[in-house]
Scaffold this motif. Structure first.
Motif, PDB file in Angstrom:
ATOM      1  N   ALA A 135       4.836  66.355  53.071  1.00  0.00           N
ATOM      2  CA  ALA A 135       4.885  64.915  52.812  1.00  0.00           C
ATOM      3  C   ALA A 135       6.204  64.507  52.175  1.00  0.00           C
ATOM      4  O   ALA A 135       6.266  64.217  50.972  1.00  0.00           O
ATOM      5  N   PRO A 136       7.282  64.451  52.952  1.00  0.00           N
ATOM      6  CA  PRO A 136       8.580  64.061  52.397  1.00  0.00           C
ATOM      7  C   PRO A 136       8.677  62.553  52.162  1.00  0.00           C
ATOM      8  O   PRO A 136       8.012  61.758  52.832  1.00  0.00           O
ATOM      9  N   SER A 137       9.513  62.187  51.201  1.00  0.00           N
ATOM     10  CA  SER A 137       9.826  60.777  50.955  1.00  0.00           C
ATOM     11  C   SER A 137      11.155  60.450  51.617  1.00  0.00           C
ATOM     12  O   SER A 137      12.118  61.206  51.467  1.00  0.00           O
ATOM     13  N   PRO A 138      11.246  59.343  52.349  1.00  0.00           N
ATOM     14  CA  PRO A 138      12.486  59.015  53.075  1.00  0.00           C
ATOM     15  C   PRO A 138      13.531  58.357  52.181  1.00  0.00           C
ATOM     16  O   PRO A 138      13.979  57.243  52.429  1.00  0.00           O
ATOM     17  N   THR A 139      13.918  59.071  51.135  1.00  0.00           N
ATOM     18  CA  THR A 139      14.940  58.565  50.214  1.00  0.00           C
ATOM     19  C   THR A 139      16.312  59.135  50.527  1.00  0.00           C
ATOM     20  O   THR A 139      17.274  58.853  49.825  1.00  0.00           O
ATOM     21  N   GLY A 140      16.393  59.946  51.573  1.00  0.00           N
ATOM     22  CA  GLY A 140      17.645  60.565  51.982  1.00  0.00           C
ATOM     23  C   GLY A 140      17.339  61.710  52.928  1.00  0.00           C
ATOM     24  O   GLY A 140      16.170  61.956  53.270  1.00  0.00           O
ATOM     25  N   PRO A 141      18.360  62.456  53.361  1.00  0.00           N
ATOM     26  CA  PRO A 141      18.136  63.562  54.292  1.00  0.00           C
ATOM     27  C   PRO A 141      17.422  64.727  53.621  1.00  0.00           C
ATOM     28  O   PRO A 141      17.441  64.877  52.391  1.00  0.00           O
ATOM     29  N   LEU A 142      16.767  65.555  54.424  1.00  0.00           N
ATOM     30  CA  LEU A 142      16.161  66.769  53.898  1.00  0.00           C
ATOM     31  C   LEU A 142      17.244  67.717  53.402  1.00  0.00           C
ATOM     32  O   LEU A 142      18.283  67.882  54.046  1.00  0.00           O
ATOM     33  N   HIS A 143      16.998  68.356  52.260  1.00  0.00           N
ATOM     34  CA  HIS A 143      17.928  69.350  51.733  1.00  0.00           C
ATOM     35  C   HIS A 143      17.224  70.710  51.706  1.00  0.00           C
ATOM     36  O   HIS A 143      16.081  70.839  52.181  1.00  0.00           O
ATOM     37  N   PHE A 144      17.892  71.729  51.164  1.00  0.00           N
ATOM     38  CA  PHE A 144      17.332  73.079  51.209  1.00  0.00           C
ATOM     39  C   PHE A 144      16.000  73.165  50.484  1.00  0.00           C
ATOM     40  O   PHE A 144      15.086  73.877  50.911  1.00  0.00           O
ATOM     41  N   GLY A 145      15.851  72.445  49.382  1.00  0.00           N
ATOM     42  CA  GLY A 145      14.574  72.440  48.675  1.00  0.00           C
ATOM     43  C   GLY A 145      13.451  71.899  49.548  1.00  0.00           C
ATOM     44  O   GLY A 145      12.309  72.385  49.492  1.00  0.00           O
ATOM     45  N   SER A 146      13.757  70.887  50.360  1.00  0.00           N
ATOM     46  CA  SER A 146      12.771  70.337  51.289  1.00  0.00           C
ATOM     47  C   SER A 146      12.385  71.373  52.339  1.00  0.00           C
ATOM     48  O   SER A 146      11.211  71.489  52.721  1.00  0.00           O
ATOM     49  N   LEU A 147      13.376  72.118  52.828  1.00  0.00           N
ATOM     50  CA  LEU A 147      13.113  73.146  53.834  1.00  0.00           C
ATOM     51  C   LEU A 147      12.190  74.224  53.277  1.00  0.00           C
ATOM     52  O   LEU A 147      11.290  74.699  53.971  1.00  0.00           O
ATOM     53  N   ILE A 148      12.379  74.594  52.024  1.00  0.00           N
ATOM     54  CA  ILE A 148      11.525  75.590  51.383  1.00  0.00           C
ATOM     55  C   ILE A 148      10.078  75.105  51.362  1.00  0.00           C
ATOM     56  O   ILE A 148       9.151  75.833  51.731  1.00  0.00           O
ATOM     57  N   ALA A 149       9.865  73.864  50.930  1.00  0.00           N
ATOM     58  CA  ALA A 149       8.507  73.316  50.861  1.00  0.00           C
ATOM     59  C   ALA A 149       7.894  73.204  52.257  1.00  0.00           C
ATOM     60  O   ALA A 149       6.707  73.508  52.448  1.00  0.00           O
ATOM     61  N   ALA A 150       8.682  72.755  53.225  1.00  0.00           N
ATOM     62  CA  ALA A 150       8.172  72.617  54.586  1.00  0.00           C
ATOM     63  C   ALA A 150       7.793  73.982  55.156  1.00  0.00           C
ATOM     64  O   ALA A 150       6.711  74.151  55.741  1.00  0.00           O
ATOM     65  N   ALA A 151       8.684  74.966  54.995  1.00  0.00           N
ATOM     66  CA  ALA A 151       8.421  76.292  55.550  1.00  0.00           C
ATOM     67  C   ALA A 151       7.205  76.937  54.888  1.00  0.00           C
ATOM     68  O   ALA A 151       6.340  77.514  55.564  1.00  0.00           O
ATOM     69  N   GLY A 152       7.121  76.836  53.562  1.00  0.00           N
ATOM     70  CA  GLY A 152       5.987  77.440  52.867  1.00  0.00           C
ATOM     71  C   GLY A 152       4.663  76.829  53.257  1.00  0.00           C
ATOM     72  O   GLY A 152       3.677  77.546  53.511  1.00  0.00           O
ATOM     73  N   SER A 153       4.613  75.499  53.333  1.00  0.00           N
ATOM     74  CA  SER A 153       3.347  74.848  53.691  1.00  0.00           C
ATOM     75  C   SER A 153       2.990  75.109  55.147  1.00  0.00           C
ATOM     76  O   SER A 153       1.816  75.329  55.487  1.00  0.00           O
ATOM     77  N   PHE A 154       3.978  75.108  56.019  1.00  0.00           N
ATOM     78  CA  PHE A 154       3.737  75.351  57.446  1.00  0.00           C
ATOM     79  C   PHE A 154       3.222  76.774  57.681  1.00  0.00           C
ATOM     80  O   PHE A 154       2.215  76.983  58.382  1.00  0.00           O
TER      81      PHE A 154
END
Length: 310
Positions: A13-32
Motif C-alpha cells: 500500500a504505497p502512498s503517491p507522494t513521490g517515486p518508489l525508493h529502495f525502502g519501498s522495494l524492500i516492503a513490496a518484495a517482502g509482502s509479495f
C-alpha cells in the motif's frame, strides 16, 4: 464443526507522494514473497487519502515501476480516494459506540500544552469531556482506554499502553480528511487482508489499528514488520531524505540487493542473472524467519550502481 482459516491475503500500500525508493522495494518484495509463499493473494492499494501530500503523476509512476520490477498483483488496484463512503460508515459506527468526541485543539495549542507539562506528546484529554465554551470542533478523536498487545512475526511480542503513551488519537482531521489509522483499518477489513507485511517505521501505528479493529468488530490481521532501510546518516530512506528513485536502478540487481537486505542470502552469481531468474530463486528460497529482527539497518553497502546494466 471446525472451520478452515481464511486463505492468505497480503497487500502492498504505497502512498503517491513521490517515486518508489529502495525502502519501498524492500516492503513490496517482502509482502509479495510472503503472500506467494503461502499460496495467497497479493493486493495493491494506493493510499492517496491524504490528498495534499500526493504528487500528480506519482501513482501512475508507482504502477509502472512495480510492473518493470516484475510484480504481479491480484484484482483491481484499490484507491483510497474512492473510499470515503466506507470511512463515513466506520466513523458513524464509532460515534454510535460512544467512542468518538470532537476536539477543538490546534497543533500549536497541543505543542504549548506539552511544553507546559513534561514535553510529552500524549494527548492531554483537553476536549474529552466536552468542548469549552466558545470553541468549535476541528477534528474527531477516538477515546482510548488501556493497552494493546500483539505478536509481530518479525519483531516479536509487542505491548503499547495506548492510554499512557499515545492518548486519544485523531480519526478525522481538521481539514475534513480521514486519518491514515482509520482508512487503513477499513480498507484491510473490506479487502479481506489476513496478513500485513510492511516496514517497521509503521510498527508504532499497529496498536492504534488493533484498537480500532477491536472497536469496530473487525478481525485483526497478522503483522510482520520488516527492517527499514537507512542512509549513511541513519535516516530512513524517503522522499524527504532525497532517497534515490528505485526506477533508476537496474531491476535485477536492485531486487537481489533487497533480498540481501531481508536476510535471504542470495548467491553472488544471482547479481548477474535476469529478473525472471532472480524471482524464481526468491520464490523458491524465501523465508520470513531469515529476516533480521531489527527496526532499521543501513542500505548503502548493498545498493547497486545506477549505471550498472546487470
Amino acid at each position: 464443526m471446525t472451520h478452515a482459516p481464511p486463505a492468505y491475503v497480503g497487500r502492498f500500500a504505497p502512498s503517491p507522494t513521490g517515486p518508489l525508493h529502495f525502502g519501498s522495494l524492500i516492503a513490496a518484495a517482502g509482502s509479495f514473497l510472503e503472500a506467494r509463499g503461502h499460496g495467497g493473494r497479493w493486493l495493491l492499494r494506493i493510499e492517496d487519502v491524504d490528498a495534499p501530500r500526493c504528487v500528480p503523476g506519482a501513482a501512475a509512476a508507482i504502477l509502472r515501476t512495480l510492473e518493470r520490477f516484475g510484480f504481479e498483483w491480484d484484482g483491481e488496484v484499490l484507491w483510497q480516494s474512492h473510499r470515503h463512503a466506507a470511512y463515513d460508515a466506520a466513523l458513524a459506527r464509532l460515534d454510535a459506540l460512544g467512542a468518538l468526541f470532537p476536539c477543538a485543539c490546534s497543533r500549536r495549542e497541543l505543542a504549548d500544552s506539552a511544553l507546559a507539562r513534561d514535553g510529552s506528546r500524549v494527548y492531554p484529554g483537553t476536549c474529552r469531556n466536552g468542548l469549552a465554551a466558545g470553541r468549535s470542533a476541528r477534528a474527531w478523536r477516538v477515546r482510548v482506554r488501556g493497552a494493546v498487545d500483539f505478536v509481530d512475526a518479525v519483531q516479536g511480542p509487542q505491548h503499547e499502553d495506548l492510554e499512557g503513551e499515545v492518548g486519544d488519537f485523531i480519526v478525522r482531521r481538521a481539514d475534513g480528511l480521514y486519518a491514515y489509522q482509520l482508512a487503513v483499518v477499513v480498507d484491510d477489513a473490506d479487502s479481506g487482508v489476513t496478513d500485513v507485511v510492511r516496514g517497521a517505521d509503521l510498527l508504532d501505528s499497529s496498536a492504534r489499528q488493533c484498537y480500532l479493529q477491536d472497536l469496530l468488530g473487525l478481525p485483526r490481521p497478522r503483522y510482520a514488520h520488516l527492517p527499514v532501510a537507512t542512509n549513511a546518516a541513519g535516516e530512513k530512506l524517503s522522499k524527504q531524505t532525497l532517497a534515490t528513485a528505485v526506477d533508476t536502478l537496474p531491476a535485477a540487481a536492485a531486487l537481489v540487493a533487497a533480498l540481501r537486505f531481508l536476510g535471504q542470502n542470495p548467491p553472488t552469481a544471482l547479481a548477474h542473472a535476469t529478473l525472471d531468474e532472480v524471482w524464481q530463486w526468491a520464490r523458491a528460497h524465501w523465508t520470513l524467519a531469515a529476516v533480521p529482527r531489527v527496526r532499521q539497518q543501513p542500505a548503502r553497502d548493498i545498493l547497486p550502481d545506477p549505471g550498472s546494466t546487470s
